[in-house]
Design a protein around this motif. Structure first.
Motif, mmCIF file in Angstrom:
data_model
loop_
_atom_site.group_PDB
_atom_site.id
_atom_site.type_symbol
_atom_site.label_atom_id
_atom_site.label_comp_id
_atom_site.label_asym_id
_atom_site.label_seq_id
_atom_site.Cartn_x
_atom_site.Cartn_y
_atom_site.Cartn_z
ATOM 1 N N ALA A 25 0.810 -1.217 0.000
ATOM 2 C CA ALA A 25 0.000 0.000 0.000
ATOM 3 C C ALA A 25 0.848 1.274 0.000
ATOM 4 N N PRO A 26 1.971 1.337 0.754
ATOM 5 C CA PRO A 26 2.792 2.561 0.701
ATOM 6 C C PRO A 26 3.385 2.828 -0.685
ATOM 7 N N VAL A 27 3.737 1.762 -1.422
ATOM 8 C CA VAL A 27 4.259 1.931 -2.776
ATOM 9 C C VAL A 27 3.174 2.507 -3.680
ATOM 10 N N LEU A 28 1.961 1.969 -3.584
ATOM 11 C CA LEU A 28 0.842 2.485 -4.373
ATOM 12 C C LEU A 28 0.573 3.942 -4.023
ATOM 13 N N GLN A 29 0.517 4.253 -2.718
ATOM 14 C CA GLN A 29 0.203 5.618 -2.301
ATOM 15 C C GLN A 29 1.275 6.602 -2.768
ATOM 16 N N ALA A 30 2.542 6.191 -2.693
ATOM 17 C CA ALA A 30 3.632 7.064 -3.129
ATOM 18 C C ALA A 30 3.567 7.313 -4.628
ATOM 19 N N PHE A 31 3.236 6.285 -5.396
ATOM 20 C CA PHE A 31 3.140 6.457 -6.844
ATOM 21 C C PHE A 31 2.000 7.408 -7.194
ATOM 22 N N LEU A 32 0.854 7.242 -6.556
ATOM 23 C CA LEU A 32 -0.277 8.131 -6.827
ATOM 24 C C LEU A 32 0.067 9.570 -6.461
ATOM 25 N N ALA A 33 0.853 9.757 -5.389
ATOM 26 C CA ALA A 33 1.282 11.100 -5.017
ATOM 27 C C ALA A 33 2.216 11.684 -6.070
ATOM 28 N N ASP A 34 3.107 10.851 -6.621
ATOM 29 C CA ASP A 34 3.996 11.315 -7.693
ATOM 30 C C ASP A 34 3.192 11.724 -8.929
ATOM 31 N N VAL A 35 2.149 10.963 -9.241
ATOM 32 C CA VAL A 35 1.287 11.314 -10.371
ATOM 33 C C VAL A 35 0.578 12.638 -10.092
ATOM 34 N N ARG A 36 0.082 12.775 -8.880
ATOM 35 C CA ARG A 36 -0.642 14.007 -8.517
ATOM 36 C C ARG A 36 0.246 15.233 -8.630
ATOM 37 N N ARG A 37 1.550 15.068 -8.295
ATOM 38 C CA ARG A 37 2.497 16.195 -8.334
ATOM 39 C C ARG A 37 3.113 16.391 -9.716
ATOM 40 N N GLY A 38 2.780 15.496 -10.662
ATOM 41 C CA GLY A 38 3.321 15.623 -12.003
ATOM 42 C C GLY A 38 4.690 15.012 -12.175
ATOM 43 N N ARG A 39 5.165 14.234 -11.200
ATOM 44 C CA ARG A 39 6.475 13.597 -11.294
ATOM 45 C C ARG A 39 6.410 12.275 -12.061
ATOM 46 N N ALA A 40 5.214 11.725 -12.210
ATOM 47 C CA ALA A 40 5.002 10.486 -12.963
ATOM 48 C C ALA A 40 3.692 10.619 -13.724
ATOM 49 N N ARG A 41 3.565 9.790 -14.749
ATOM 50 C CA ARG A 41 2.374 9.865 -15.609
ATOM 51 C C ARG A 41 1.779 8.474 -15.756
ATOM 52 N N VAL A 42 0.474 8.377 -15.614
ATOM 53 C CA VAL A 42 -0.224 7.107 -15.852
ATOM 54 C C VAL A 42 -0.590 7.060 -17.332
ATOM 55 N N PRO A 43 -0.080 6.072 -18.078
ATOM 56 C CA PRO A 43 -0.255 6.066 -19.537
ATOM 57 C C PRO A 43 -1.605 5.521 -19.988
ATOM 58 N N VAL A 44 -2.671 6.270 -19.714
ATOM 59 C CA VAL A 44 -4.001 5.858 -20.169
ATOM 60 C C VAL A 44 -4.060 6.009 -21.684
ATOM 61 N N GLY A 45 -4.411 4.932 -22.376
ATOM 62 C CA GLY A 45 -4.531 4.973 -23.827
ATOM 63 C C GLY A 45 -5.924 5.375 -24.249
ATOM 64 N N ARG A 46 -6.846 4.427 -24.208
ATOM 65 C CA ARG A 46 -8.240 4.711 -24.561
ATOM 66 C C ARG A 46 -9.142 4.331 -23.396
ATOM 67 N N VAL A 47 -10.242 5.080 -23.259
ATOM 68 C CA VAL A 47 -11.219 4.851 -22.194
ATOM 69 C C VAL A 47 -12.527 4.394 -22.824
ATOM 70 N N TYR A 48 -13.102 3.335 -22.268
ATOM 71 C CA TYR A 48 -14.311 2.720 -22.823
ATOM 72 C C TYR A 48 -15.416 2.671 -21.763
ATOM 73 N N ARG A 49 -16.636 2.424 -22.211
ATOM 74 C CA ARG A 49 -17.756 2.102 -21.324
ATOM 75 C C ARG A 49 -17.918 0.581 -21.278
ATOM 76 N N LEU A 50 -18.677 0.103 -20.319
ATOM 77 C CA LEU A 50 -18.879 -1.341 -20.181
ATOM 78 C C LEU A 50 -19.486 -1.935 -21.454
ATOM 79 N N ASP A 51 -20.401 -1.202 -22.076
ATOM 80 C CA ASP A 51 -21.041 -1.705 -23.293
ATOM 81 C C ASP A 51 -20.085 -1.766 -24.482
ATOM 82 N N ASP A 52 -18.908 -1.133 -24.354
ATOM 83 C CA ASP A 52 -17.916 -1.125 -25.433
ATOM 84 C C ASP A 52 -16.891 -2.239 -25.292
ATOM 85 N N ILE A 53 -17.131 -3.202 -24.420
ATOM 86 C CA ILE A 53 -16.080 -4.157 -24.063
ATOM 87 C C ILE A 53 -15.594 -4.983 -25.259
ATOM 88 N N ALA A 54 -16.485 -5.363 -26.173
ATOM 89 C CA ALA A 54 -16.041 -6.133 -27.340
ATOM 90 C C ALA A 54 -15.116 -5.291 -28.215
#
Length: 327
Positions: free
Chosen positions: A277-306
């Motif tokens: 949990a501390p590793v996860l929390q630290a990473f999320l804090a780095d993302v929040r501060r702009g020190r790391a980036r979560v590489p989200v590609g595309r975002v879908y809805r549940l009905d778009d799963i196929a």
């Protein structure tokens, strides 16, 4: 609420076997937690399961090896209702129903709590991607600050996370891609050097680092592992973590021919317990501060799963695919 919406796979096949339907709401028993899913990430192992290629699992099944959301019920009382949590692995989506649903029940031991005001599509991309990237470095490669790291298969979600973590840990990161158009994506993720993979990455690496890199992560598969091994210095380590090429085994493997003198070959495949949990929390804090980036590609809805699975098969997601269950 007696029913919920979920993706159900009755038998293996193409993306069309992923069907959204109403199913009974699961109930958490002793030692379990019920999670209201806000988002979940897409993973190639779910693609393998859907095709019937996985070594474990049964049908019919709600797939999904990870989920992010809030606690809906915890019979033990350890986690209050509404606590933000992530969960992953442990048989999710294979031996018991997984995260492709509005609600999921998982063993309490694989629930990782956190606190964050980041959007759910960003949070939904994190669990398995971060667990794999963190574990690969901490267990498989074990690099030291100031060393060099090669990420073979850098545009995968885990590859992008490795670039971010590597930079945060003071490593010089070399990442590969087969597509010249993805160079900027890798640079934004944190890679210091981007190599266009022509099948001879070791030659390119040694032009930059003549003695060979200190460590490497193999995310492409056994079809290129020999070349990756040749990019690493004696005493360095290659960790086999992914199989983007879907090539899992080496026919007629002869270690003395494949592994250069003094180079170590390891592997990594982790569980929720491997993401403290501390590793996860630290990473999320780095993302929040702009020190790391979560590489989200595309975002879908549940009905778009196929369509989401078809995009994942075609390699056009461009990062981590995420499904928002509650837009």
């Amino acid at each position: 609420m007696t029913t919920m919406r979920a993706v159900v796979v009755d038998e293996p096949g193409g993306p069309e076997v992923l069907r959204v339907r109403d199913v009974p709401v699961p109930v958490a028993g002793p030692g379990q937690v019920l999670i209201r899913v806000h988002a979940f990430g897409l993973n190639r192992s779910e693609l393998h399961f859907r095709r019937g290629q996985a070594a474990t699992g049964s049908f019919p099944r709600i797939p999904g090896i990870e989920a992010t959301g809030v606690v809906a019920a915890d019979p033990s009382g350890a986690l209050p209702v509404g606590t933000q949590v992530m969960t992953m692995m442990g048989g999710m989506g294979r031996t018991f129903d997984g995260g492709y649903a509005e609600l999921v029940v998982v063993p309490a031991g694989q629930v990782v709590p956190f606190t964050s005001d980041l959007p759910w599509d960003v949070l939904g991309a994190v669990p398995e991607m971060l667990q794999t990237a963190h574990g690969t470095l901490a267990v498989g490669v074990r690099p030291q600050a100031g060393q060099t790291l090669l990420v073979r298969g850098g545009t995968s979600s885990v590859g992008l996370a490795l670039a971010a973590l590597g930079r945060l840990q003071g490593l010089t990161v070399l990442s590969t891609t087969r597509r010249p158009g993805r160079v900027a994506l890798l640079q934004e993720a944190g890679a210091h050097h981007v190599l266009v993979d022509d099948g001879h990455v070791a030659d390119q690496v040694r032009r930059l680092v003549p003695g060979g890199v200190d460590g490497a992560v193999e995310l492409v598969g056994t079809n290129v592992i020999g070349d990756t091994l040749r990019a690493v210095r004696p005493g360095g380590t290659v960790c086999f973590t992914g199989m983007l090429s879907d090539e899992w085994a080496i026919p007629d493997f002869y270690p003395m021919d494949w592994i250069p003198n003094g180079v170590r070959l390891t592997a990594y495949s982790g569980e929720a317990a491997d993401l403290p949990a501390p590793v996860l929390q630290a990473f999320l804090a780095d993302v929040r501060r702009g020190r790391a980036r979560v590489p989200v590609g595309r975002v879908y809805r549940l009905d778009d799963i196929a369509r989401a699975h078809a995009d994942m098969e075609a390699g056009v997601v461009g990062g981590k695919g995420v499904v928002l269950v509650r837009p």
